[in-house]
Write a protein that holds these residues in place. Structure first.
Motif, PDB file in Angstrom:
ATOM      1  N   ALA A   1     -22.880  -1.665 -26.314  1.00 43.06           N
ATOM      2  CA  ALA A   1     -24.025  -1.381 -27.190  1.00 43.06           C
ATOM      3  C   ALA A   1     -23.746  -0.215 -28.132  1.00 43.06           C
ATOM      4  O   ALA A   1     -24.629   0.257 -28.800  1.00 43.06           O
ATOM      5  CB  ALA A   1     -25.243  -1.090 -26.341  1.00 43.06           C
ATOM      6  N   ALA A   2     -22.505   0.238 -28.220  1.00 41.63           N
ATOM      7  CA  ALA A   2     -22.161   1.383 -29.059  1.00 41.63           C
ATOM      8  C   ALA A   2     -22.347   1.081 -30.537  1.00 41.63           C
ATOM      9  O   ALA A   2     -22.719   1.943 -31.298  1.00 41.63           O
ATOM     10  CB  ALA A   2     -20.734   1.824 -28.782  1.00 41.63           C
ATOM     11  N   ARG A   3     -22.097  -0.111 -30.971  1.00 41.62           N
ATOM     12  CA  ARG A   3     -22.222  -0.446 -32.393  1.00 41.62           C
ATOM     13  C   ARG A   3     -23.657  -0.265 -32.891  1.00 41.62           C
ATOM     14  O   ARG A   3     -23.869   0.387 -33.895  1.00 41.62           O
ATOM     15  CB  ARG A   3     -21.713  -1.854 -32.646  1.00 41.62           C
ATOM     16  N   PRO A   4     -24.680  -0.808 -32.206  1.00 34.95           N
ATOM     17  CA  PRO A   4     -26.046  -0.560 -32.673  1.00 34.95           C
ATOM     18  C   PRO A   4     -26.390   0.931 -32.670  1.00 34.95           C
ATOM     19  O   PRO A   4     -27.119   1.402 -33.525  1.00 34.95           O
ATOM     20  CB  PRO A   4     -26.926  -1.336 -31.708  1.00 34.95           C
ATOM     21  N   ASP A   5     -25.846   1.705 -31.729  1.00 33.65           N
ATOM     22  CA  ASP A   5     -26.118   3.139 -31.695  1.00 33.65           C
ATOM     23  C   ASP A   5     -25.555   3.821 -32.934  1.00 33.65           C
ATOM     24  O   ASP A   5     -26.183   4.701 -33.507  1.00 33.65           O
ATOM     25  CB  ASP A   5     -25.535   3.770 -30.438  1.00 33.65           C
ATOM     26  N   ARG A   6     -24.362   3.427 -33.369  1.00 35.16           N
ATOM     27  CA  ARG A   6     -23.761   4.009 -34.579  1.00 35.16           C
ATOM     28  C   ARG A   6     -24.590   3.654 -35.796  1.00 35.16           C
ATOM     29  O   ARG A   6     -24.807   4.492 -36.676  1.00 35.16           O
ATOM     30  CB  ARG A   6     -22.328   3.504 -34.753  1.00 35.16           C
ATOM     31  N   THR A   7     -25.059   2.451 -35.862  1.00 33.20           N
ATOM     32  CA  THR A   7     -25.887   2.033 -36.991  1.00 33.20           C
ATOM     33  C   THR A   7     -27.183   2.832 -37.011  1.00 33.20           C
ATOM     34  O   THR A   7     -27.617   3.306 -38.064  1.00 33.20           O
ATOM     35  CB  THR A   7     -26.199   0.514 -36.895  1.00 33.20           C
ATOM     36  N   LEU A   8     -27.793   2.991 -35.864  1.00 37.04           N
ATOM     37  CA  LEU A   8     -29.022   3.771 -35.771  1.00 37.04           C
ATOM     38  C   LEU A   8     -28.784   5.216 -36.177  1.00 37.04           C
ATOM     39  O   LEU A   8     -29.586   5.812 -36.919  1.00 37.04           O
ATOM     40  CB  LEU A   8     -29.583   3.704 -34.340  1.00 37.04           C
TER      41      LEU A   8
ATOM     42  N   SER B   1     -29.378   9.514 -40.055  1.00 40.29           N
ATOM     43  CA  SER B   1     -28.724  10.547 -40.863  1.00 40.29           C
ATOM     44  C   SER B   1     -29.118  10.418 -42.326  1.00 40.29           C
ATOM     45  O   SER B   1     -29.381  11.420 -43.005  1.00 40.29           O
ATOM     46  CB  SER B   1     -27.202  10.458 -40.731  1.00 40.29           C
ATOM     47  N   ILE B   2     -29.173   9.187 -42.822  1.00 44.31           N
ATOM     48  CA  ILE B   2     -29.573   8.967 -44.210  1.00 44.31           C
ATOM     49  C   ILE B   2     -31.016   9.394 -44.424  1.00 44.31           C
ATOM     50  O   ILE B   2     -31.352  10.076 -45.401  1.00 44.31           O
ATOM     51  CB  ILE B   2     -29.356   7.486 -44.608  1.00 44.31           C
ATOM     52  N   ILE B   3     -31.884   9.047 -43.492  1.00 45.14           N
ATOM     53  CA  ILE B   3     -33.298   9.441 -43.596  1.00 45.14           C
ATOM     54  C   ILE B   3     -33.423  10.962 -43.575  1.00 45.14           C
ATOM     55  O   ILE B   3     -34.170  11.549 -44.355  1.00 45.14           O
ATOM     56  CB  ILE B   3     -34.133   8.788 -42.476  1.00 45.14           C
TER      57      ILE B   3
END
Length: 158
Positions: free
Chosen positions: A11-18, A23-25
């Motif tokens: 589940a690391a990929r969804p965590d990086r996306t989140l 970070s952008i927000i």
């Protein structure tokens, strides 16, 4: 590992996306705060010009520093001043529209927006006039708009 010995994606990929989205927000929020806190400040005007004298006088009146404001008045006005009762001025924004100098006199036309608060309250805008006279190579105020008047006997701006 799965039952067949192959590694399953974690589940690391969804965590990086989140994390990237958060970070952008956060960056957008920081930029917005910087813009909000750096805009709207008074632009400094050369204090030796009629516009600068009007700005300095108006800031002193708004800050209730009446002794400093009196220093910007003409000698005749200061010596014959019938002090006006001033109310606290809140939500005043002033913009110079024009400035006209004729030898030893000057007229500074301003747009004054009053009463527009931080909570979206409606205010009103009017065009007002300051008149100034040159005394010992310094510009001094002879008349102001009514709500910035320190002396009753001064001419009210037209």
């Amino acid at each position: 590992m799965g039952e067949d010995g192959v590694m399953e994606p974690t589940a690391a990929r969804p965590d990086r996306t989140l994390i990237a989205i958060l970070s952008i927000i956060a960056a957008i929020v920081v930029i917005a705060l910087v813009v909000v806190f750096t805009r709207g400040g008074a632009t400094e005007v050369d204090p030796t010009t009629p516009e600068g004298v009007v700005q300095s006088y108006s800031l002193a009146v708004v800050d209730s520093d009446y002794s400093a404001a009196r220093d910007f008045l003409s000698t005749e006005l200061r010596e014959n001043c019938d002090s006006a009762d001033l109310n606290t001025i809140q939500g005043l924004r002033m913009t110079v529209i024009s400035s006209t100098i004729n030898d030893d006199t000057a007229v500074v036309r301003v747009s004054m927006e009053r009463g527009s608060g931080d909570f979206g309250g409606s205010g009103y805008v009017s065009e007002e006039v300051f008149t100034l006279v040159l005394e010992d190579r310094l510009w001094k105020i002879e008349s102001t708009p009514w709500d910035l008047t320190l002396c009753y006997n001064q001419g009210i701006g037209e």
